[in-house]
Design an enzyme around this catalytic site. Sequence first.
Site: not given
Length: 453
Positions: A187, A417
């Site tokens: 992203d 993550e």
Amino acid sequence: MTITLHDAPSAVRDHRSVERAAARVLLTNWTGASTVPSHTLYPHQWSWDSAFIAIGLRHLSPRRAQRELETLLGGQWADGRIPHIVFNPAVPLDAYFPSPDFWQSTSAGRAAGAPAGIETSGIVQPPVHALAAALVHESDPETSRRRGFLERLYPRLVAWHHYLTRHRDFGGRGLAAVLHPWEPGMDNSPCWDEPLARVEPAPAASFRRADLTHGDAADRPTDLDYGRYVRLAGDYRDHGYRDAGTEHSFVVEDPGFNALLILSEYALADIAQALGHDAESHRAQARRLTDALVDRLWDDDAGLFLCHDVRAGRAIEEKSVTGLLPLAVPGLPDGIARTLLRTAAGEHFGLGSTTALTPSYDLRGHSFDPSRYWRGPAWFNINWVLERGLRHYGTADCADTLRQSVLAAGAESGFAEYVDPYTGQARGTTDFSWTAAVVLDLLADVHGGGGTR
């Protein structure tokens, strides 16, 4: 930062404890029909997350792994696209932004072809799904055949690939383009800085950063970038999520996105063969995509594949891990494969020398940040793909070392993550589903009983 993978009983006990911990993450994040990446930061179903989750989940429950993909494909649109989020209606709107009321996919006239009665986003994510479906099938072929798993998924996966190759070839170069930085999955990559600079950000008052409630602002995209993400998504929504006949502000050919499409096209060939259908057409498509990838995005001077800004008509010079992902593609020219291996181990990514895991961005790049989302941290799913590439191109020792590092960093970070590529320090959220999933898959490979990879 490496787990020593010997045959000693203590090492086996360590592996079993890591396996149990990873399994707990996936079982805790299971909602009954699918798996959330994180109950706090990402409380819905994400597209490429679910593909990686299914790859790991198959070692715990092939039936549940099948359900994961079936639930995701239940949100597929009539044009074949698989949306990047399938929303859980039980989750409050303010738990995540952009929420269903932003995307408005079920509003009358807003998005022709969106599934009835299921709230989704309107953009996509990398096409890992056919690869996941093939691996899930191979983990328990008997159950898969009895349930008609491949028979039901195959036409949906074909439609998904057709959407990407027919509707997203904006450059006319035989490659799928992305229309939003969220679509290639990386992203906040510095690769998007230049094309994003053309986008007028949405006013800060028009959105709320729900991600900052559960994540450190230093790890997340800036407000300026987020405003641009919101503007792009809102413009796409306001044009009915149409691809053709719309002036898109952000149009990029991404090598990692297309490499995963190629891998999944080969997986579609395997699925077709298992069903008695024509497999060669999928292999031919994979070869055409590979030729286009090499012809259009390879940069010999950079030593890796570069993103291409279709609007500006030029390569994006930033060195990102997306340019290494084609290493997982079969049939690359020998010289390109060798160069990619050197680049991965060299000063820009440092794999096996200065870093244990491949960073998401050039270690020497002007925008490198070991903590901020996709601007330097190492991601576990990306390193899983690269491990496959290292092994495919004959560097088994390097692949073994990377596998060990993924296992160690995954366990020691609490299945983070993402992590600092130098220290392995956890970043983002923990108990993250695809991290646990790829750890389970690599552990199964270590034990020799994990099925086909």
